[in-house]
Write an enzyme that holds these catalytic residues in place. Structure first.
Site, mmCIF file in Angstrom:
data_model
loop_
_atom_site.group_PDB
_atom_site.id
_atom_site.type_symbol
_atom_site.label_atom_id
_atom_site.label_comp_id
_atom_site.label_asym_id
_atom_site.label_seq_id
_atom_site.Cartn_x
_atom_site.Cartn_y
_atom_site.Cartn_z
ATOM 1 N N SER A 173 29.727 134.307 133.869
ATOM 2 C CA SER A 173 29.166 133.956 135.179
ATOM 3 C C SER A 173 27.664 133.731 135.043
ATOM 4 C CB SER A 173 29.491 135.053 136.199
ATOM 5 O OG SER A 173 29.072 134.685 137.489
ATOM 6 N N THR A 174 26.848 134.562 135.665
ATOM 7 C CA THR A 174 25.395 134.362 135.683
ATOM 8 C C THR A 174 24.837 134.230 134.262
ATOM 9 O OG1 THR A 174 25.294 135.708 137.673
ATOM 10 C CG2 THR A 174 23.223 135.307 136.528
ATOM 11 N N HIS A 200 32.174 130.852 136.417
ATOM 12 C CA HIS A 200 31.993 130.738 137.865
ATOM 13 C C HIS A 200 31.034 129.583 138.155
ATOM 14 C CE1 HIS A 200 32.852 135.349 138.020
ATOM 15 N NE2 HIS A 200 33.953 134.636 137.852
ATOM 16 N N MET A 294 27.426 138.846 136.794
ATOM 17 C CA MET A 294 27.457 139.925 137.781
ATOM 18 C C MET A 294 28.902 140.286 138.095
ATOM 19 S SD MET A 294 24.539 138.887 140.576
ATOM 20 C CE MET A 294 25.293 137.325 141.013
ATOM 21 N N ASP A 297 34.671 140.706 137.373
ATOM 22 C CA ASP A 297 35.780 139.774 137.244
ATOM 23 C C ASP A 297 36.326 139.771 135.825
ATOM 24 O OD1 ASP A 297 37.610 137.805 137.871
ATOM 25 O OD2 ASP A 297 36.196 136.153 137.649
#
Length: 354
Positions: A173-174, A200, A294, A297
């Site tokens: 993600s991030t 994401h 973050m 998941d």
């Protein structure tokens, strides 16, 4: 208190963003209306984090970002338009060192910024604590020339390796686009396992991202926007606005794009990808890699993969931009190996016997 610099050429956007963060109660805020002012404010105000628009007069966001990183590196969250052009500029920004991005829901000047308010505040807070990767700032023309001249070796099309020998799942993600650049381009052209990446990302971004990675990698990188047979030597990027799952098509293992499953918080869902892999594959043939991001998941599914005999990697805190997702996997006892991002490609290559 968090010192935040808001950079946007629209007075309306600056007012909306300022109000959003003032309401949080723990931000000290300054504003700039172009990149030139942002560079000056970075020197004088010395913010902990910056939100940076891309399209601005006098000095655009990409130029400003390169100067920010060269002079006083600071965590930056790009605020970009939800277009393919915006996506390409955003990936350029990530390559130059931006930590994350958010997309304006209503175009360049958005009256609907509150639609992404929760996401924006969360990403800015995470960015303020994020680790900055090593400075990669180069002249744009020079870097593009180097990428064009880089030899790219594709796996010969007649070659086939049994999918059952291995399949790699990646959750990220991030900070993901930059981190994936540390891994995927370093895999050899004869890497025998398919790789499925749940990053994401919004819908307009995943195809340009897949195209960008394809230009950098020895493997073939595609957006999984439609049913595709799972093949060796291919990297499948989950389509934004959907979930990527494994299933069967004509008796063969295939990657499928499904409408977002609202039972999961993040999309494309790492957790759902991991669960469907457990349904379709022998767990001992699965390699699951959890990278920066973050939240949690995929942590439960990847921990289950390890429990059932699969191999797992968690990115180390020392290289993760945001240590949330890898930390959650480690906390659940689901990390077989903990590695910095620059060591993950060699580990995968070793396991695959390349």
């Amino acid at each position: 208190m968090i010192k935040l610099l808001i950079v946007d050429d629209s007075a309306l956007m600056r007012r909306h963003l300022n109000g959003l963060f003032q309401a949080e109660g723990d931000f000290i805020i300054e504003q700039a209306h172009n990149g030139k002012e942002a560079v000056e404010a970075n020197r004088n105000f010395q913010p902990d984090v910056v939100t940076l628009d891309i399209n601005m007069p006098e000095m655009d966001g990409i130029t400003a970002l390169s100067l920010l990183m060269a002079e006083r590196a600071v965590p930056v969250v790009m605020v970009s338009s939800l277009t393919e052009k915006g996506a390409l500029a955003t990936f350029e920004a990530m390559h130059l060192g931006a930590v994350d991005y958010v997309t304006k829901p209503g175009g360049t000047i958005s009256l609907n910024i509150n639609e992404i308010g929760v996401e924006l505040v969360a990403k800015v807070r995470a960015a303020a604590k994020a680790k900055l990767k090593g400075n990669k700032v180069k002249g744009l023309a020079q870097r593009l020339r180097e990428e064009r001249e880089k030899p790219v070796q594709r796996a010969p099309s007649p070659r086939r390796a049994p999918v059952r020998d291995g399949i790699v799942l990646v959750g990220v993600s991030t900070g993901g686009p930059r981190t994936l650049e540390d891994i995927l381009p370093h895999l050899p052209h004869d890497f025998p396992w398919p790789i499925l990446v749940a990053q994401h990302m919004p819908p307009a971004f995943t195809r340009p991202f897949a195209d960008r990675m394809n230009s950098m990698c020895n493997l073939t990188v595609v957006e999984a926007a439609q049913p595709m047979p799972v093949e060796p030597g291919h990297v499948y990027i989950g389509k934004g606005g959907a979930d990527m799952v494994l299933g069967q098509r004509n008796g063969k293992l295939a990657v499928l794009a499904k409408p977002e499953n609202k039972s999961y918080l993040w999309h494309p869902s790492v957790e759902l990808l991991g669960r469907t892999a457990l349904e379709q594959c022998d767990p001992s043939h699965i390699v699951a890699v959890m990278l920066t991001g973050m939240g949690h998941d995929g942590a439960d599914a990847f921990a289950e993969i390890k429990k059932r005999g699969g191999r797992t990697i968690a990115e180390a805190e020392s290289s993760a931009v945001v240590f949330g997702m890898p930390a959650e996997l480690i906390k659940r006892g689901g990390a077989g190996v903990v590695l910095t991002s620059d060591r993950i490609a060699s580990q995968l290559t070793s396991w695959a016997g390349c």
